[in-house]
Design a protein around this motif. Structure first.
Motif, PDB file in Angstrom:
ATOM      1  N   LYS A   1       0.761  -1.263  -0.231  1.00 33.49           N
ATOM      2  CA  LYS A   1       0.198   0.591  -0.261  1.00 33.49           C
ATOM      3  C   LYS A   1       0.510   1.489  -0.476  1.00 33.49           C
ATOM      4  CE  LYS A   1       0.117   0.147   4.729  1.00 33.49           C
ATOM      5  NZ  LYS A   1      -1.408  -0.115   6.384  1.00 33.49           N
ATOM      6  N   ARG A   2       0.565   2.233  -0.158  1.00 32.31           N
ATOM      7  CA  ARG A   2       1.410   3.835  -0.538  1.00 32.31           C
ATOM      8  C   ARG A   2       1.382   3.894   1.101  1.00 32.31           C
ATOM      9  NH1 ARG A   2      -0.291   6.201  -5.302  1.00 32.31           N
ATOM     10  NH2 ARG A   2       0.923   8.699  -4.214  1.00 32.31           N
ATOM     11  N   ALA A   3       2.658   4.533   0.921  1.00 35.91           N
ATOM     12  CA  ALA A   3       3.578   5.333   2.448  1.00 35.91           C
ATOM     13  C   ALA A   3       3.571   6.454   2.523  1.00 35.91           C
ATOM     14  CB  ALA A   3       4.859   4.662   2.468  1.00 35.91           C
ATOM     15  N   LEU A   4       3.348   6.541   3.725  1.00 31.12           N
ATOM     16  CA  LEU A   4       3.087   8.095   4.131  1.00 31.12           C
ATOM     17  C   LEU A   4       5.015   9.393   2.963  1.00 31.12           C
ATOM     18  CD1 LEU A   4       2.530   8.850   7.640  1.00 31.12           C
ATOM     19  CD2 LEU A   4       0.794   8.852   5.964  1.00 31.12           C
ATOM     20  N   GLN A   5       4.455  10.620   2.730  1.00 30.93           N
ATOM     21  CA  GLN A   5       5.356  10.689   2.335  1.00 30.93           C
ATOM     22  C   GLN A   5       5.812  11.693   2.777  1.00 30.93           C
ATOM     23  OE1 GLN A   5       6.373   9.952  -0.162  1.00 30.93           O
ATOM     24  NE2 GLN A   5       5.439   8.245  -0.624  1.00 30.93           N
ATOM     25  N   MET A   6       6.906  12.611   3.032  1.00 29.87           N
ATOM     26  CA  MET A   6       7.192  13.949   3.958  1.00 29.87           C
ATOM     27  C   MET A   6       6.543  15.218   3.570  1.00 29.87           C
ATOM     28  SD  MET A   6      11.535  13.429   4.360  1.00 29.87           S
ATOM     29  CE  MET A   6      12.041  11.725   4.111  1.00 29.87           C
ATOM     30  N   SER A   7       6.541  16.216   3.892  1.00 27.08           N
ATOM     31  CA  SER A   7       5.222  16.739   3.694  1.00 27.08           C
ATOM     32  C   SER A   7       5.917  18.585   3.129  1.00 27.08           C
ATOM     33  CB  SER A   7       5.052  17.833   5.456  1.00 27.08           C
ATOM     34  OG  SER A   7       3.915  16.029   5.653  1.00 27.08           O
ATOM     35  N   GLY A   8       7.265  18.510   2.764  1.00 28.34           N
ATOM     36  CA  GLY A   8       7.756  19.718   2.121  1.00 28.34           C
ATOM     37  C   GLY A   8       8.059  19.423   0.860  1.00 28.34           C
ATOM     38  N   LYS A   9       7.716  21.319  -0.111  1.00 23.81           N
ATOM     39  CA  LYS A   9       7.246  20.502  -1.247  1.00 23.81           C
ATOM     40  C   LYS A   9       8.247  20.610  -2.140  1.00 23.81           C
ATOM     41  CE  LYS A   9       6.015  24.167  -4.840  1.00 23.81           C
ATOM     42  NZ  LYS A   9       6.491  24.637  -5.842  1.00 23.81           N
TER      43      LYS A   9
ATOM     44  N   THR B   1       7.367  14.688   8.719  1.00 21.05           N
ATOM     45  CA  THR B   1       5.274  14.900   8.132  1.00 21.05           C
ATOM     46  C   THR B   1       5.036  15.335   8.547  1.00 21.05           C
ATOM     47  OG1 THR B   1       4.194  13.355   7.120  1.00 21.05           O
ATOM     48  CG2 THR B   1       5.987  12.448   9.130  1.00 21.05           C
ATOM     49  N   ASP B   2       3.785  16.460   7.980  1.00 26.00           N
ATOM     50  CA  ASP B   2       2.754  16.325   8.969  1.00 26.00           C
ATOM     51  C   ASP B   2       1.736  14.894   9.379  1.00 26.00           C
ATOM     52  OD1 ASP B   2       3.452  19.022   8.974  1.00 26.00           O
ATOM     53  OD2 ASP B   2       2.667  19.737   7.319  1.00 26.00           O
ATOM     54  N   ALA B   3       1.419  14.626   8.475  1.00 28.70           N
ATOM     55  CA  ALA B   3       0.354  12.990   8.616  1.00 28.70           C
ATOM     56  C   ALA B   3       0.254  12.444  10.163  1.00 28.70           C
ATOM     57  CB  ALA B   3       1.041  12.368   7.993  1.00 28.70           C
ATOM     58  N   LYS B   4      -0.677  11.967  10.807  1.00 33.68           N
ATOM     59  CA  LYS B   4      -0.719  11.420  11.667  1.00 33.68           C
ATOM     60  C   LYS B   4      -0.878   9.895  11.893  1.00 33.68           C
ATOM     61  CE  LYS B   4      -0.503  15.443  13.902  1.00 33.68           C
ATOM     62  NZ  LYS B   4       1.438  15.800  14.182  1.00 33.68           N
ATOM     63  N   ASP B   5      -1.355   9.257  10.693  1.00 38.85           N
ATOM     64  CA  ASP B   5      -1.833   8.594  10.498  1.00 38.85           C
ATOM     65  C   ASP B   5      -1.046   7.197   9.754  1.00 38.85           C
ATOM     66  OD1 ASP B   5      -3.882   7.717  12.493  1.00 38.85           O
ATOM     67  OD2 ASP B   5      -5.080   8.991  12.120  1.00 38.85           O
TER      68      ASP B   5
ATOM     69  N   GLY C   1      14.966  -4.907  -0.287  1.00 41.72           N
ATOM     70  CA  GLY C   1      13.514  -5.245   1.011  1.00 41.72           C
ATOM     71  C   GLY C   1      13.283  -4.247   1.937  1.00 41.72           C
ATOM     72  N   GLY C   2      11.739  -3.953   2.444  1.00 47.93           N
ATOM     73  CA  GLY C   2      11.140  -3.021   3.043  1.00 47.93           C
ATOM     74  C   GLY C   2      10.863  -2.869   4.417  1.00 47.93           C
ATOM     75  N   ILE C   3      11.249  -2.047   4.750  1.00 50.70           N
ATOM     76  CA  ILE C   3      10.771  -1.617   6.196  1.00 50.70           C
ATOM     77  C   ILE C   3       9.899  -1.062   6.493  1.00 50.70           C
ATOM     78  CG2 ILE C   3      11.924  -0.962   8.308  1.00 50.70           C
ATOM     79  CD1 ILE C   3      13.588  -3.656   8.044  1.00 50.70           C
ATOM     80  N   ARG C   4       9.182  -0.968   7.540  1.00 46.62           N
ATOM     81  CA  ARG C   4       7.580  -0.841   7.457  1.00 46.62           C
ATOM     82  C   ARG C   4       7.050  -0.584   8.504  1.00 46.62           C
ATOM     83  NH1 ARG C   4       3.019   0.757   3.785  1.00 46.62           N
ATOM     84  NH2 ARG C   4       4.072   0.290   1.805  1.00 46.62           N
ATOM     85  N   MET C   5       6.226   0.613   9.150  1.00 47.48           N
ATOM     86  CA  MET C   5       6.099   0.869  10.237  1.00 47.48           C
ATOM     87  C   MET C   5       5.487   1.923  10.406  1.00 47.48           C
ATOM     88  SD  MET C   5       8.149  -0.804  12.565  1.00 47.48           S
ATOM     89  CE  MET C   5      10.239  -1.366  12.414  1.00 47.48           C
ATOM     90  N   PRO C   6       3.740   1.892  11.661  1.00 45.12           N
ATOM     91  CA  PRO C   6       2.425   2.801  11.759  1.00 45.12           C
ATOM     92  C   PRO C   6       3.405   3.730  12.154  1.00 45.12           C
ATOM     93  CG  PRO C   6       2.104   0.626  11.945  1.00 45.12           C
ATOM     94  CD  PRO C   6       3.812   0.687  11.744  1.00 45.12           C
ATOM     95  N   ILE C   7       3.049   4.978  11.673  1.00 43.67           N
ATOM     96  CA  ILE C   7       3.675   6.306  12.057  1.00 43.67           C
ATOM     97  C   ILE C   7       3.275   5.921  13.665  1.00 43.67           C
ATOM     98  CG2 ILE C   7       1.818   7.744  11.556  1.00 43.67           C
ATOM     99  CD1 ILE C   7       3.772  10.036  11.118  1.00 43.67           C
ATOM    100  N   THR C   8       2.615   5.886  14.160  1.00 46.39           N
ATOM    101  CA  THR C   8       2.430   5.929  15.731  1.00 46.39           C
ATOM    102  C   THR C   8       3.097   4.967  16.492  1.00 46.39           C
ATOM    103  OG1 THR C   8       0.862   4.146  15.054  1.00 46.39           O
ATOM    104  CG2 THR C   8       0.222   6.384  15.110  1.00 46.39           C
ATOM    105  N   ASP C   9       3.960   3.940  16.175  1.00 49.48           N
ATOM    106  CA  ASP C   9       4.869   2.713  16.578  1.00 49.48           C
ATOM    107  C   ASP C   9       6.110   4.042  16.751  1.00 49.48           C
ATOM    108  OD1 ASP C   9       2.847   1.300  16.974  1.00 49.48           O
ATOM    109  OD2 ASP C   9       3.241  -0.565  15.521  1.00 49.48           O
ATOM    110  N   ILE C  10       6.406   4.304  15.574  1.00 45.95           N
ATOM    111  CA  ILE C  10       8.032   5.199  16.008  1.00 45.95           C
ATOM    112  C   ILE C  10       7.933   6.521  16.525  1.00 45.95           C
ATOM    113  CG2 ILE C  10       9.100   6.875  13.880  1.00 45.95           C
ATOM    114  CD1 ILE C  10       7.875   5.755  11.770  1.00 45.95           C
TER     115      ILE C  10
END
Length: 506
Positions: A258-266, A312-316, A343-352
């Motif tokens: 699934k799509r991952a969060l991106q950092m918020s800078g332009k 990032t400004d994302a919360k979820d 290989g891909g490392i993936r973490m929910p932002i709430t677990d970081i």
């Protein structure tokens, strides 16, 4: 009446004794016998040799010694034979020409920082001698009916003085175009590669061989070393092998993410906005990672996860990091083609949360996603996917590839971290080379890409930015300092307005 300007090389010859003039002229006759290029290309190569001879004369090298170092035997038969060979792209490389867009191309850079300024006259000769040992690199990317391929291209491969943005797209669509470029700037020698040509390991072999040839032109004679190819040896078939078919595993790996969060800078139109090099003491870095009970790779991944959350400004959602894996560690190979997957490392932002809580999770994930079993499954999947679409004409493969190779899409990752490891080099390199850099080209969707390479106890953590927002690198800097690591920061800001991290160096 205005006098005709005397050619520099003619002036050089006029100052030699008769014996040396005779030797130089015989050398040039012999050079001609090694040529079957167009007259314009031959003239360029001759001009290069003349420049090298004049440089040697200026620094007091005797003509006989200069001619020995420039021996035409180093040209071999490469420039005397017509270009007849072609090379199929490996299974990992086939996606790169299909994914090219205007202003975006998968380019990476490997650089060596020397103790002395580069002498372009000798670097040019080094490239002229070296390229013949890498016939796969002496090619032009072309379109076939079913796939792109590499077509042999005999020409003078010229070095360039670095005057543009790092890792800018390489023009591969023009006649006689190359898929790599050799650059120099002050004391730095860089090679930039379009990823369809090779991966980091293959690129490093090319750079190391080029540097060894360059040093030999200064009279530096070193011992043979596994990281360096003999430029006068015959290229081996296994150096062009597509190794993805080697696995005996017949289970496909699930590529869909699934799509991952991106950092918020332009994302800026002109990229990279900045490239930062964090120089660290490799021993100290190892001790910090060991204190956490993880490898250096896992430690840096923890930093990146925390810094990505901060940027990032994302919360979820998930933060995901793409981690390229050199498959040669599982399947020993001499191939200079691509032989790496990820290989891909993936973490929910709430677990970081903190390094202490995060790193055990990173360690466990990393062991699974980069394991022999997982990589073998991905090798089989990559090979099978290419076979599944091989019957489609090239003009139909573009949309198919975008669907089938969702694996390659940046949107499923937040960023990339590639660790090239410790560079192995002959002992005499220590006297001439201070450090190495490894730079990934600016991402199209991601805001940053990160690499690590270690040489001579200097670990260089490099961040390529596509946004002016400094949050990511500032947080990595803060976390490194918090762990007691001293950092020497070198930056190449494109814009006048630098980030606060850049100013830390001032």
């Amino acid at each position: 009446m205005r006098k005709r300007k005397v050619n520099e090389f003619t002036e050089y010859l006029n100052h030699l004794n008769d014996s040396d003039v005779k030797a130089v002229k015989a050398f040039m006759v012999n050079f001609k016998q090694h040529m079957n290029l167009t007259l314009s290309e031959e003239k360029k190569l001759r001009k290069d040799l003349e420049g090298a001879l004049m440089y040697y004369n200026a620094i007091g090298v005797a003509v006989t010694e200069a001619l020995r170092r420039l021996d035409n035997e180093n040209l071999g038969g490469f420039y005397a034979r017509p270009p007849l060979l072609y090379y199929a792209l490996d299974d990992a490389a086939k996606i790169y020409p299909l994914s090219m867009k205007h202003g975006f191309q998968a380019v990476f850079r490997l650089s060596a920082n020397l103790f002395d300024e580069v002498v372009p006259q000798l670097l040019q000769i080094a490239l002229t001698f070296t390229i013949k040992r890498f016939p796969r690199f002496a090619t032009t990317l072309k379109k076939g009916f079913f796939w792109h391929y590499l077509d042999a291209n005999k020409q003078r491969y010229g070095i360039e003085k670095e005057e543009h943005l790092p890792c800018r797209p390489i023009k591969v669509a023009t006649t006689g175009s190359k898929s790599f470029r050799v650059l120099y700037y002050k004391n730095r020698v860089s090679v930039e590669f379009f990823h369809c040509l090779t991966d980091g390991r293959g690129g490093l072999v090319f750079l190391q061989t080029l540097l060894d040839t360059y040093l030999r032109l200064f009279g530096v004679e070193g011992q043979t070393h596994p990281s360096i190819l003999d430029i006068n040896a015959t290229p081996l078939p296994e150096e062009d092998a597509n190794e993805f078919k080697r696995t005996t595993v017949t289970k496909r790996s699930g590529f869909k993410e699934k799509r991952a969060l991106q950092m918020s800078g332009k994302i800026e139109n002109i990229r990279p906005t900045q490239i930062l090099h964090f120089r660290l003491d490799a021993t100290d870095l190892y001790k910090v990672a060991k204190r956490y009970g993880v490898t250096i790779t896992a430690y840096i991944l923890g930093l990146i996860l925390l810094a990505s959350r901060f940027a990032t400004d994302a919360k979820d959602g998930d933060i995901a990091i793409q981690v390229p894996v050199d498959l040669r560690k599982y399947y020993p190979s001499s191939t200079l083609a691509n032989f790496s997957l990820y290989g891909g490392i993936r973490m929910p932002i709430t677990d970081i949360t903190t390094m202490e809580e995060l790193l055990p999770l990173v360690k466990d994930q990393l062991a699974i996603v980069t394991s022999y079993e997982k990589m073998s499954e991905m090798m089989y999947s990559a090979h099978r996917m290419n076979k599944d679409v091989r019957g489609f004409p090239l003009f139909l493969k573009n949309p198919i590839a975008k669907l089938a190779y969702g694996i390659m899409g940046e949107a499923i990752f937040t960023t990339t971290f590639s660790n090239l490891g410790i560079i192995s080099a002959p002992d005499h390199f220590n006297d001439y080379i201070e450090s190495y850099d490894f730079v990934l080209g600016p991402p199209e969707v991601n805001r940053a890409a990160t690499t690590l390479v270690t040489y001579n106890n200097i670990a260089t953590l490099t961040i390529t930015k596509s946004t002016k927002d400094p949050s990511f690198e500032e947080e990595i800097y803060r976390l490194l300092v918090k762990d007691g690591l001293a950092i020497n920061i070198e930056g190449s800001a494109v814009y006048e307005r630098k980030s606060r991290v850049s100013r830390e160096k001032d």
